[in-house]
Design an enzyme around this catalytic site. Structure first.
Site, PDB file in Angstrom:
ATOM      1  N   LYS A 178      -7.969  14.020   4.235  1.00 40.08           N
ATOM      2  CA  LYS A 178      -7.122  12.822   4.208  1.00 40.08           C
ATOM      3  C   LYS A 178      -6.124  12.949   5.339  1.00 40.08           C
ATOM      4  O   LYS A 178      -6.032  14.002   5.967  1.00 40.08           O
ATOM      5  CB  LYS A 178      -6.394  12.724   2.865  1.00 40.08           C
ATOM      6  N   ARG A 179      -5.360  11.892   5.597  1.00 34.19           N
ATOM      7  CA  ARG A 179      -4.318  12.024   6.618  1.00 34.19           C
ATOM      8  C   ARG A 179      -3.361  13.151   6.249  1.00 34.19           C
ATOM      9  O   ARG A 179      -3.175  13.448   5.074  1.00 34.19           O
ATOM     10  CB  ARG A 179      -3.534  10.702   6.756  1.00 34.19           C
ATOM     11  N   LYS A 235       1.219  14.379   0.587  1.00 36.27           N
ATOM     12  CA  LYS A 235      -0.146  14.699   0.125  1.00 36.27           C
ATOM     13  C   LYS A 235      -0.300  16.191  -0.171  1.00 36.27           C
ATOM     14  O   LYS A 235      -1.277  16.626  -0.752  1.00 36.27           O
ATOM     15  CB  LYS A 235      -1.175  14.241   1.159  1.00 36.27           C
ATOM     16  N   LYS A 271     -14.522   8.390  -3.672  1.00 39.01           N
ATOM     17  CA  LYS A 271     -15.759   8.749  -2.962  1.00 39.01           C
ATOM     18  C   LYS A 271     -16.307  10.066  -3.489  1.00 39.01           C
ATOM     19  O   LYS A 271     -17.505  10.215  -3.723  1.00 39.01           O
ATOM     20  CB  LYS A 271     -15.487   8.841  -1.450  1.00 39.01           C
ATOM     21  N   THR A 297      -8.354   6.716  -2.041  1.00 33.68           N
ATOM     22  CA  THR A 297      -9.713   6.196  -2.200  1.00 33.68           C
ATOM     23  C   THR A 297     -10.730   7.312  -1.938  1.00 33.68           C
ATOM     24  O   THR A 297     -11.864   7.230  -2.391  1.00 33.68           O
ATOM     25  CB  THR A 297      -9.978   5.028  -1.233  1.00 33.68           C
ATOM     26  N   HIS A 304       0.802  -1.236   0.000  1.00 29.20           N
ATOM     27  CA  HIS A 304       0.000   0.000   0.000  1.00 29.20           C
ATOM     28  C   HIS A 304       0.822   1.267   0.000  1.00 29.20           C
ATOM     29  O   HIS A 304       0.262   2.360   0.090  1.00 29.20           O
ATOM     30  CB  HIS A 304      -0.925   0.048   1.217  1.00 29.20           C
TER      31      HIS A 304
HETATM   32  C1  26V Z   1       2.439   5.044   6.692  1.00 26.60           C
HETATM   33  C2  26V Z   1       3.426   5.766   7.286  1.00 26.60           C
HETATM   34  C3  26V Z   1       3.843   5.414   8.644  1.00 26.60           C
HETATM   35  C4  26V Z   1       5.159   6.003   9.029  1.00 26.60           C
HETATM   36  C5  26V Z   1       5.308   7.426   8.583  1.00 26.60           C
HETATM   37  C6  26V Z   1       5.111   7.611   7.131  1.00 26.60           C
HETATM   38  C7  26V Z   1       4.003   6.819   6.592  1.00 26.60           C
HETATM   39  C8  26V Z   1       3.530   7.115   5.328  1.00 26.60           C
HETATM   40  C9  26V Z   1       2.538   6.392   4.763  1.00 26.60           C
HETATM   41  C10 26V Z   1       1.983   5.344   5.440  1.00 26.60           C
HETATM   42  C11 26V Z   1       0.914   4.618   4.740  1.00 26.60           C
HETATM   43  C12 26V Z   1       0.694   3.233   5.193  1.00 26.60           C
HETATM   44  C13 26V Z   1      -0.086   2.444   4.258  1.00 26.60           C
HETATM   45  C14 26V Z   1      -1.334   3.141   3.776  1.00 26.60           C
HETATM   46  O1  26V Z   1      -2.199   3.514   4.511  1.00 26.60           O
HETATM   47  N1  26V Z   1      -1.431   3.273   2.470  1.00 26.60           N
HETATM   48  C15 26V Z   1      -2.589   3.817   1.800  1.00 26.60           C
HETATM   49  O2  26V Z   1      -3.366   2.711   1.393  1.00 26.60           O
HETATM   50  C16 26V Z   1      -4.530   3.111   0.705  1.00 26.60           C
HETATM   51  C17 26V Z   1      -5.312   1.860   0.405  1.00 26.60           C
HETATM   52  O3  26V Z   1      -4.630   1.077  -0.506  1.00 26.60           O
HETATM   53  C18 26V Z   1      -4.183   3.899  -0.541  1.00 26.60           C
HETATM   54  O4  26V Z   1      -5.368   4.330  -1.162  1.00 26.60           O
HETATM   55  C19 26V Z   1      -3.322   5.103  -0.194  1.00 26.60           C
HETATM   56  O5  26V Z   1      -2.889   5.746  -1.362  1.00 26.60           O
HETATM   57  C20 26V Z   1      -2.139   4.653   0.628  1.00 26.60           C
HETATM   58  O6  26V Z   1      -1.392   5.763   1.096  1.00 26.60           O
END
Ligand code: 26V
Length: 746
Positions: free
Chosen positions: A482-483, A488, A594, A590, A297
């Site tokens: 979004k986060r 982003k 929406k 996602t 992801h």
């Molecule tokens: C996690 C972390 C944790 C440590 C700090 C930096 C960082 C950056 C990104 C993440 C994302 C973790 C995985 C995640 O949530 N990915 C998201 O998954 C969605 C479903 O597939 C996708 O639509 C998003 O684009 C993707 O960011």
């Protein structure tokens, strides 16, 4: 109990003197009883979705909708003088951070809706994602004690609890089962850790801060805890039904690993097969290869998990041994395939004292998938390029989707009714029917404009109440929800707003359609720069909203505690969805889907699923800008110098507002740090690592173009409508059918 009996019981419900919470619990329990009677185990092949996060949102309305009794319940309650919306007071369980967790929830919904046997395994956190308040412009985190409302949608199964063993402690994993209603009733099983105060810590918090050693070990315990509970019961269940003929295990079970968080399940699977059931290591390895599939992801390096071996050896010595052994088998296999030394290093599972969980997943998984077309290409050509060379059939694309039941039927009743009227009710069951909406008439456009206006009024009324910011429903609504993460690029939107603000103020920009920018975002508690961006946006909002010279034309609002329920309101009431990540870094997104399904046009970069959105709905009906992946690759090679962009006076003014005293960061120095990250670099990052300044000018121009286009309301509404009509592809029903056919074979 049939539907008539359920309604009768509901009518008999004595509501006198009861609190909203009492009623919520009683009605939920009644609906559970009604819903659960047709639940039965499925003896064929089942798929299991292992995920650290399930961001379910509010269950009440969704479950009643799935059970086909939402309207009836609403009527019966109305007769008793109760507005069904009162249950919005009951907060939703936020057992996830963002996209990855929400995707898991959408997948469960779609599978049940389609009658496919997909079940979830996860953790029942005591506290979900923190509740966010904004105080003096800063994010403040408050614990999310969701269980104080009761948990009527779960059934605790003490009889099926399991003992999970770490080197230094033993912990019970107690299952709580949540039914997922649809054509089929599937199950989300969340484990709660019990046995001692130490044990309980394991399921206390979603994503404990992992900047300390203790935090890292706790996170590892969480991952093993639920993975081991899931794998343990699947193997035991299989033996109970089919005996120890494990060769047949993959005929009945497939396990999908949602990112690397549950990848440790592979090692536990092999450990149990070898140690408990006496199988040869090599045979167990083959079985694992036939059982697991893995979804990636994110390609961000900081999010790719790897574990120091000292942690793993300390709390899970047998698992460490097994992962080392898998690593050795892998190296042997890679050599046989003719891999060169550097290729072996690139795919290493265990190297220099570290376990690379993505490499372990890629080696074992029978399929590895990305979550949007571009993302999968990046996996094939960059992140997992060596593995792709030697295992060309492993990598697949499965573009994400969203459940149209929650994200259209439930959150946008008005649009759903317009669809019923113009194309019939068929889309509710078969979302591909939405395409018929492409044959719209003038009248449909007018009716759609009315629907959008109603949803906008509802949203802005809610925002006025929740945030104390009044916005006219005649405004054009932009949203970036979004986060919060630098990639982003909420910061880029903030700069763009500032440039527009100054241009309106100076009179340079006269024909700007009155607009509001809605932000919603939580930042990880320890992520300093993300928190600084929240403060910066709030500073801008305060300035812009209080400027009587411009506030008839421009407003900014940062909504507090953005979550699934807030999202349901925002996606329905927005005109323009901002999806402006640095090309190549948003795996899919996602939220973009929406918004599309609710008739917002996308203003965004060629990234993630945006690319497929404009492919389906047409570039002419969306607003694409900014550098592409290829352009950025070239730029990086040539050397990118962000400071050169500050010779543009507008950019300079916006960016320097971080340090020239225009705004206050309360003396924290965090605005200066943000500024430095753009001009000098921060941590291990290059200056302006996410190309904010590079894309800023075309972003501002694109926003101004959107505003100009909106002055022809009908033409703009037509673009929005075409987006809705072509959004069927982004229903998670389509995604789940693809997983079922290409990966799970269920
Ligand atoms: C996690 C972390 C944790 C440590 C700090 C930096 C960082 C950056 C990104 C993440 C994302 C973790 C995985 C995640 O949530 N990915 C998201 O998954 C969605 C479903 O597939 C996708 O639509 C998003 O684009 C993707 O960011």
């Amino acid at each position: 109990m049939d539907k008539i009996k359920f309604i009768e019981k509901l009518k008999e419900l004595d509501t006198n003197g009861k609190t909203t919470l009492d009623l919520y619990n009683e009605i939920s329990l009644l609906a559970m009883k009604y819903g659960m009677q047709s639940a039965k185990p499925f003896n064929g092949k089942n798929a299991y979705y292992l995920s650290m996060e399930f961001l379910i949102g509010r269950s009440f309305y969704n479950n009643l909708l799935e059970l086909g009794v939402l309207e009836e319940t609403k009527c019966v309650l109305a007769e008793k003088g109760i507005d069904i919306n009162v249950f919005e007071e009951i907060e939703d369980a936020a057992l996830g951070n963002g996209g990855l967790g929400r995707l898991a929830a959408c997948f469960l919904d779609s599978a049940a809706g389609l009658g496919l046997p997909l079940h979830g395994y996860g953790i029942r956190y005591k506290y979900g994602l923190f509740k966010q308040a904004i105080e003096n412009g800063f994010q403040v985190e408050l614990p999310d004690d969701w269980q104080r409302f009761g948990d009527p949608w779960s059934i605790r199964r003490d009889d099926e609890k399991r003992l999970i063993e770490f080197a230094d402690m033993k912990v019970y994993a107690v299952p709580y089962d949540m039914p997922v209603f649809g054509k089929k009733i599937n199950r989300l099983r969340l484990f709660q850790a019990e046995g001692s105060a130490e044990a309980e810590k394991i399921s206390e918090y979603l994503y404990p801060a992992d900047d300390t050693e203790d935090g890292k070990i706790l996170r590892l315990r969480q991952e093993y805890f639920f993975s081991a509970a899931a794998v343990g019961e699947l193997l035991e269940g299989f033996v109970g039904q089919h005996g120890k003929d494990f060769v047949k295990f993959p005929e009945f079970n497939v396990i999908q690993l949602n990112d690397t968080h549950p990848v440790i399940a592979i090692a536990e699977f092999i450990r149990l097969l070898t140690k408990k059931y006496g199988m040869d290591f090599a045979d167990a390895l083959i079985l694992a290869k036939q059982t697991f599939a893995y979804t990636n992801h994110t390609i961000l390096p900081e999010a790719l998990e790897c574990w120091n071996d000292d942690y793993v050896k300390k709390i899970l010595p047998e698992i460490a041994d097994i992962m080392i052994k898998i690593g050795e088998y892998a190296v042997h296999e890679f050599k046989e395939l003719g891999c060169r030394k550097e290729q072996i290093t690139d795919m290493a599972i265990y190297s220099e004292g570290r376990f690379y969980m993505a490499n372990l997943a890629v080696y074992i998984a029978k399929t590895v998938n990305g979550v949007a077309a571009l993302h999968t290409e990046i996996l094939k050509n960059k992140l997992f390029s060596t593995a792709h060379k030697f295992y060309p059939h492993k990598l697949q694309n499965k573009t994400n989707g969203i459940t149209h039941r929650r994200w259209l039927e439930l959150c946008n009743k008005e649009l759903s009714e317009l669809l019923d009227k113009t194309i019939g009710r068929g889309w509710r069951v078969d979302i591909t029917c939405l395409e018929r909406f492409n044959d719209f008439t003038e009248e449909t456009i007018d009716e759609f404009i009315q629907v959008k206006q109603t949803k906008k009024e509802q949203l802005l009324k809610y925002i006025a109440k929740a945030e104390g910011v009044k916005i006219s429903a005649d405004f054009l609504v932009f949203a970036q929800v979004k986060r919060l993460h630098e990639y982003k690029r909420q910061l880029m939107t903030a700069f763009a707003i500032l440039e527009i603000y100054y241009a309106i103020k100076s009179g340079e920009l006269r024909d700007f359609t009155p607009s509001v920018f809605i932000f919603g975002a939580k930042s990880a508690p320890a992520y300093k720069r993300a928190k600084a961006i929240i403060k910066f946006i709030n500073e801008i909002a305060a300035k812009v909203n209080s400027d009587s010279q411009t506030n008839g034309k421009l407003k900014v609002v940062f909504v507090q505690n953005y979550n699934v329920s807030y999202a349901e309101k925002i996606v329905a009431g927005t005109d323009v969805s901002l999806q402006v990540s640095t090309a190549g870094l948003e795996a899919s997104g996602t939220g973009n889907m929406k918004f599309m399904m609710n008739g917002a046009v996308t203003c965004g970069t060629m990234d993630g699923a945006n690319i497929e959105i404009v492919e389906k709905a047409g570039k002419e009906n969306n607003y694409i800008f900014g550098a592409t992946v290829e352009e950025l690759a070239k730029l990086k090679e040539e050397g990118y110098n962000p400071s050169s962009f500050l010779s543009n006076a507008n950019h300079k003014k916006a960016v320097e507002s971080l340090i020239d005293g225009t705004f206050s960061d309360g003396g924290s120095g965090e605005f200066k740090e943000l500024y430095d990250s753009l001009t000098a670099g921060a941590s291990w990052h290059e200056p302006d690592n996410y190309f904010v300044l590079y894309d800023l000018e075309c972003y501002v121009n694109t926003l101004i173009k959107v505003c100009r286009d909106y002055s022809d309301k009908k033409l703009f509404a037509q673009k929005q409508l075409i987006n809705i009509a072509n959004s069927a592809y982004f229903s998670s029903d389509r995604t789940i059918k693809e997983y079922a056919k290409d990966i799970w074979k269920i």
